[in-house]
Design a protein around this motif. Sequence first.
Motif, PDB file in Angstrom:
ATOM      1  N   GLY A 430       0.793  -1.219   0.000  1.00  0.00           N
ATOM      2  CA  GLY A 430       0.000   0.000   0.000  1.00  0.00           C
ATOM      3  C   GLY A 430       0.824   1.267   0.000  1.00  0.00           C
ATOM      4  O   GLY A 430       0.373   2.307   0.498  1.00  0.00           O
ATOM      5  N   ILE A 431       2.049   1.193  -0.547  1.00  0.00           N
ATOM      6  CA  ILE A 431       2.891   2.392  -0.616  1.00  0.00           C
ATOM      7  C   ILE A 431       2.440   3.190  -1.835  1.00  0.00           C
ATOM      8  O   ILE A 431       3.052   3.161  -2.895  1.00  0.00           O
ATOM      9  N   MET A 432       1.325   3.885  -1.645  1.00  0.00           N
ATOM     10  CA  MET A 432       0.649   4.532  -2.754  1.00  0.00           C
ATOM     11  C   MET A 432       0.456   6.011  -2.441  1.00  0.00           C
ATOM     12  O   MET A 432       0.749   6.486  -1.345  1.00  0.00           O
ATOM     13  N   PHE A 433      -0.063   6.723  -3.427  1.00  0.00           N
ATOM     14  CA  PHE A 433      -0.344   8.142  -3.268  1.00  0.00           C
ATOM     15  C   PHE A 433      -1.600   8.438  -4.063  1.00  0.00           C
ATOM     16  O   PHE A 433      -1.673   8.138  -5.249  1.00  0.00           O
ATOM     17  N   ARG A 434      -2.592   8.981  -3.397  1.00  0.00           N
ATOM     18  CA  ARG A 434      -3.862   9.263  -4.065  1.00  0.00           C
ATOM     19  C   ARG A 434      -3.870  10.706  -4.557  1.00  0.00           C
ATOM     20  O   ARG A 434      -3.822  11.642  -3.760  1.00  0.00           O
ATOM     21  N   VAL A 435      -3.919  10.885  -5.856  1.00  0.00           N
ATOM     22  CA  VAL A 435      -3.930  12.217  -6.447  1.00  0.00           C
ATOM     23  C   VAL A 435      -5.342  12.781  -6.395  1.00  0.00           C
ATOM     24  O   VAL A 435      -6.310  12.076  -6.692  1.00  0.00           O
ATOM     25  N   SER A 436      -5.461  14.040  -6.007  1.00  0.00           N
ATOM     26  CA  SER A 436      -6.770  14.679  -5.934  1.00  0.00           C
ATOM     27  C   SER A 436      -7.488  14.567  -7.265  1.00  0.00           C
ATOM     28  O   SER A 436      -6.909  14.833  -8.321  1.00  0.00           O
ATOM     29  N   GLY A 437      -8.769  14.172  -7.201  1.00  0.00           N
ATOM     30  CA  GLY A 437      -9.568  14.058  -8.410  1.00  0.00           C
ATOM     31  C   GLY A 437      -9.527  12.691  -9.054  1.00  0.00           C
ATOM     32  O   GLY A 437     -10.277  12.427  -9.985  1.00  0.00           O
ATOM     33  N   GLN A 438      -8.645  11.791  -8.565  1.00  0.00           N
ATOM     34  CA  GLN A 438      -8.584  10.449  -9.126  1.00  0.00           C
ATOM     35  C   GLN A 438      -9.299   9.468  -8.198  1.00  0.00           C
ATOM     36  O   GLN A 438      -9.286   9.626  -6.974  1.00  0.00           O
ATOM     37  N   ASP A 439      -9.900   8.432  -8.790  1.00  0.00           N
ATOM     38  CA  ASP A 439     -10.705   7.489  -8.031  1.00  0.00           C
ATOM     39  C   ASP A 439      -9.865   6.553  -7.178  1.00  0.00           C
ATOM     40  O   ASP A 439     -10.320   6.078  -6.147  1.00  0.00           O
ATOM     41  N   ARG A 440      -8.657   6.246  -7.608  1.00  0.00           N
ATOM     42  CA  ARG A 440      -7.873   5.241  -6.895  1.00  0.00           C
ATOM     43  C   ARG A 440      -6.453   5.734  -6.662  1.00  0.00           C
ATOM     44  O   ARG A 440      -5.945   6.584  -7.392  1.00  0.00           O
ATOM     45  N   ALA A 441      -5.863   5.171  -5.617  1.00  0.00           N
ATOM     46  CA  ALA A 441      -4.472   5.502  -5.324  1.00  0.00           C
ATOM     47  C   ALA A 441      -3.576   4.877  -6.388  1.00  0.00           C
ATOM     48  O   ALA A 441      -3.923   3.857  -6.997  1.00  0.00           O
ATOM     49  N   GLN A 442      -2.426   5.495  -6.603  1.00  0.00           N
ATOM     50  CA  GLN A 442      -1.483   4.956  -7.569  1.00  0.00           C
ATOM     51  C   GLN A 442      -0.105   4.873  -6.935  1.00  0.00           C
ATOM     52  O   GLN A 442       0.173   5.511  -5.919  1.00  0.00           O
ATOM     53  N   VAL A 443       0.730   4.057  -7.534  1.00  0.00           N
ATOM     54  CA  VAL A 443       2.093   3.933  -7.054  1.00  0.00           C
ATOM     55  C   VAL A 443       2.817   5.269  -7.203  1.00  0.00           C
ATOM     56  O   VAL A 443       2.643   5.981  -8.194  1.00  0.00           O
ATOM     57  N   PHE A 444       3.603   5.625  -6.175  1.00  0.00           N
ATOM     58  CA  PHE A 444       4.468   6.801  -6.258  1.00  0.00           C
ATOM     59  C   PHE A 444       5.812   6.278  -6.735  1.00  0.00           C
ATOM     60  O   PHE A 444       6.592   5.755  -5.955  1.00  0.00           O
ATOM     61  N   PRO A 445       6.098   6.355  -8.040  1.00  0.00           N
ATOM     62  CA  PRO A 445       7.231   5.617  -8.616  1.00  0.00           C
ATOM     63  C   PRO A 445       8.560   5.949  -7.955  1.00  0.00           C
ATOM     64  O   PRO A 445       8.835   7.097  -7.613  1.00  0.00           O
ATOM     65  N   ILE A 446       9.377   4.918  -7.780  1.00  0.00           N
ATOM     66  CA  ILE A 446      10.726   5.079  -7.251  1.00  0.00           C
ATOM     67  C   ILE A 446      11.711   4.844  -8.390  1.00  0.00           C
ATOM     68  O   ILE A 446      11.707   3.770  -8.999  1.00  0.00           O
ATOM     69  N   ASP A 447      12.532   5.820  -8.662  1.00  0.00           N
ATOM     70  CA  ASP A 447      13.562   5.630  -9.683  1.00  0.00           C
ATOM     71  C   ASP A 447      14.733   4.864  -9.083  1.00  0.00           C
ATOM     72  O   ASP A 447      15.027   4.976  -7.888  1.00  0.00           O
ATOM     73  N   LEU A 448      15.417   4.104  -9.928  1.00  0.00           N
ATOM     74  CA  LEU A 448      16.488   3.236  -9.455  1.00  0.00           C
ATOM     75  C   LEU A 448      17.815   3.959  -9.251  1.00  0.00           C
ATOM     76  O   LEU A 448      18.734   3.395  -8.653  1.00  0.00           O
ATOM     77  N   VAL A 449      17.951   5.185  -9.765  1.00  0.00           N
ATOM     78  CA  VAL A 449      19.234   5.889  -9.666  1.00  0.00           C
ATOM     79  C   VAL A 449      19.185   6.839  -8.471  1.00  0.00           C
ATOM     80  O   VAL A 449      18.516   7.873  -8.524  1.00  0.00           O
TER      81      VAL A 449
END
Length: 851
Positions: A430-449
Motif C-alpha cells: 500500500g505504498i501509494m499516493f492518491r492524487v486529488s480528483g482520481q478514483d484510486r491511489a497509484q504507485v508513487f514511482p521510485i527511480d532506481l538511480v
Amino acid sequence: MGVEEEFHIVDATTRRLAPRAPELLSGLPEGYVAELQRCVIEINTGVSDSLESLRADLQNRRSVLVEAASRLGLSIVAAGAVPLSVPAEMLVTPTARYRRMLADYQLLAREQLICGTQVHVGVADRDEAVAVAGRVAPDLPILLALSTSSPFWADGSDTGYSSARTLIWQRWPTTGLAAPAQTAAEYDALVDDLVSSGVIADAGMVYFDVRPSNSAPTVELRVCDSCPLVDTIVLVAGLFRALVTRELAALRAGIPPRGLTPPLGRAALWRAARSGLEGDLVDLTGPVSRPASEVVWQLVHSVRPQLEAAGDWDVVSELTRQALQAGTSAARQRTALRRRGRLTDVVDQLIAETAGRAPSPPSASEKDRTLLVGYHPTSSGDSAGFDEAIDHAGNPRPAYRELLAAIARLDVPALRERENNIEHEQRAEGIMFRVSGQDRAQVFPIDLVPRIISANEWSHIAHGVEQRVRALDAFLRDVYTEQAIVSDGVVPLQALDRASGFRSTGRLVGNALRAHVAGVDLVCDRAGNWLVLEDNLRVPSGVAYAIANRRLLCEHAPELASPADVADLGHVAEMLRETLRAAAPLHSQDNPEVILLSAGWEDSAWYEHSFLADQMGIEVVRPSDLSVRDGKLFRHRNSEAIAVDVVYARMDEDMLLSTSDHSGAPLRQGIREALVSKKLSIVNALGNGIGDDKAIYPYVPDMIAYYLGEESVLEQVRTWICAERDQRDYVLDHLGDLVVKPVDGLGGRGVVIGPDASDAAIEERRRELLTQPERFVAQEMIALSTHPTFEGDGLYPHHVDLRAFVHLRPSTTGPVAHVVPAALTRVAARGTRIVNSASGGGSKDTWIMRE
C-alpha cells in the motif's frame, strides 16, 4: 507462415473502446473480419515464406486498417487489453454463433475485452501437426513472455500482471496446454467428445495454446497477446517456425518429446503472464526460476541451426536483443503511466506503436554499456541546464562514477526486473499516493538511480533551512499577536489582508511555537546553486516515502544499496516522536498522549500516516474517534475515552474544523476551547497557511534579517506579487518568460510555465491577471537541475527538486531546530518541470553523505 491479429477499436477522442466494427468493416477489403465483441476487429495475413515478407504484409494491412479507422474518428490498438474501456457499453457481434456464446458463457463473453495474436506454421501432415503441437508446448511460456501487453484491465486498474489477458483467456473451458493426443484421429475424437458434451458448440471453440488449425494445414500458436510492435510478431513467428521445424525433425527421427506435466506447464505460463520479461521465467529444463533474458537467449540458441537454415538467424537474434533491451509492451505502458499519471498517455502510446509511429529501438552499434549513450544533460528542455550526475561532456561526475558503473553492470533487463519487483511490493504494502480528483491511489514511482548530496552541500542546505524555518516560526507567532513586523513596515498590512491562509484560528495559541514540523522545497539552478522554491508549514508530507525508498532499493536492488557513509534513516520516526512529545502543553503528564489525526484511507498520503504512526507507536484516529469535554480532547477506543495531549494533524485545517466528533457534534468549538485553555497542542498549529502563502514568500529574507539579525544562507527565486500594480504590469509584459502560480496553489495545480505553455493558456492567464491579479505571483524561470532517471530502456535526464525537513522544539531560550537526515527527491515526468505526483512525478532515494 501466416498471422491472425486482433485489434481493439478505440474512439480517437476519448481513447475508450468503441463498438463500431461493422461500420469499420464496411470500408475495408477482404482479410478483415469481425470478432465476438464489436469493439474488436481481426486481420488475416497471406502466406509468407520469409520474415521480411511477413513483416511487410503485417505493416501493409495495419496501415490500411489505421487509415480506414482514422476516417471514422477511430484509432486502432494492438494489445492484450486497453485500460480505458466501458464494459457496460460493449456489444456482441450479432451473429447466431456469437449470440449463443453470449447466452451460454455470460460473464466470459461479456468480459472478452481482450485481443490475441495467432501464428500459423505450415505442416502438411495432420498427424504430424497434432504431435508437433504437443512437442513445442514447453517453449510456449517464453513466447507469451515476449508478447505480454495487457498490464491494465478495462477499469484502468493495474492488475499486477504483464498479461492480464492470459488470466481472462484461461477461464474458457477448452484453453490451456496442447491437447493430450498423438495423432489426428485421437485429436478429432477428443474434439468430438467436447462438442458432444455440450460445453462447446463446435470445433472452432477449442482454444488450446497450440493446436492443429481447423481451416488450414498448419500448427497454430494461440498463447500470445496482441503485439503493438510488428517486430514482436516477427520475432515470435521466427522462433515458432524454428521450434516447429526442430520438433518435426525430432519426431521423424524417433526422438521422444520432452516431458511436461500439466501443473508445471500451467505454472510456467502463469509465471510468464505475471512478469513477462521483467522478472524470472521458469526454465523447464530444471525446472528452476531464472532471469528472463537468460531463458530467452537459451531458447534462441537452441534453435539456431533451424534459424540459420531458414536465413532467419540475423533477424531473430537482433530482434531478441531489441526486445530484451526495450522490454515488453506491459513495461512500456507502465512507464508511460509513470511519466504523466494519465491512462490516456498509455493508450496514445499503444496507438502510436500499433501504427508504426513509435521510436525505433537502438541498434546494436549504438548500444553502450554505460546506459548513457545519447544522454544529453540539456535534453530535458533547457538549453543550458545543469545535470547533477553527468557533466557537459557526457561523463559521470566523480561522485557518481561508481554508482553509474554498478547500474551499467546490471544492464537494462535486470534494471526493469528490479523496478518491476519494487512496484509490485509497493502495491502489496500500500505504498501509494492518491492524487486529488482520481478514483484510486497509484504507485508513487521510485527511480532506481539514487541522488547524492555531498556532506558540504548538505551542511549548507541544513544551515539554510533551519534558519529559514526559525524565522518563519517567529513570523507566525508575531503576526498572530503583536504584528511588530507589520508595524515596522517590513511586511505590508495588505499582504495579510490578501492571504487566504491568515485565519482567526491562528490567534488561539498566542505566542507558542507553531512550526513544529516544516518542509522546505529546494531546487538546484544551472550554476549548481541551491535555491528555496517553497515553504511548507501546514502538513508537509514525504518523509515516509523517503524512508520507504531506501528500504525498497536495498531489498530489491542490493547492488545499488547506500554505502556506509550515507546518513542512516533508522531514527527518523523517533525524531518525529520526540518532536511531537516536546509539543505537549506545559501541564501535560510525563508521558503525553500523542495521536495522528487523518481523514483515513481516502487521503492522498494515507500510507505515510499509517507508516509513521506505526513507527512511532501511536494511534491513527479520525475525527469521528474524538470528543471534547471540559476543554479536554479525548479519543475513543471501544468503550474507553483516553485524554489526548498532542494531535499530529495530517489533514487540512478546514476539514478538521468542519468535521463531527464521536457523538456527531461539530468539533470546531471544542477544539478552540481546548487550544485556548492550553490543554491541547496541534502540530502544526492552525493558521500556519499564511506561512505557505506564495505572496508572503518574497518577504522571508527580510524576516530572517528582522527576527534573527542574520543574512539568508539560502537564496530564493525572484518573485513578483501580481497584486502590486507595477509588478503585475511587468509580469504581463513578460508572461511568456515567467512561471505564474496561484498564491494558494498545491500540487502544481494552476501553474502556467510561460516557455512551455500554449498560446491559449498564456492568454487565459493574462485575462486572469487583469481581473484577479491578487490570486497570483510570478517567478523567474529557473533551469532546474536534472538527474539520470531510468525509463525502461536507458537513462534520461529528468528535472528534480528536494524537500528537506526541519523540526522545531521549544526550549527556555527559544525554539531549537533539528534538521532531519532524510530528504525526499521528487522527479518530474520526462519533458516537464513539475515534480508533483499529480503531474506524474516520482521520487528517488536520496543519499545524504556524512562528513
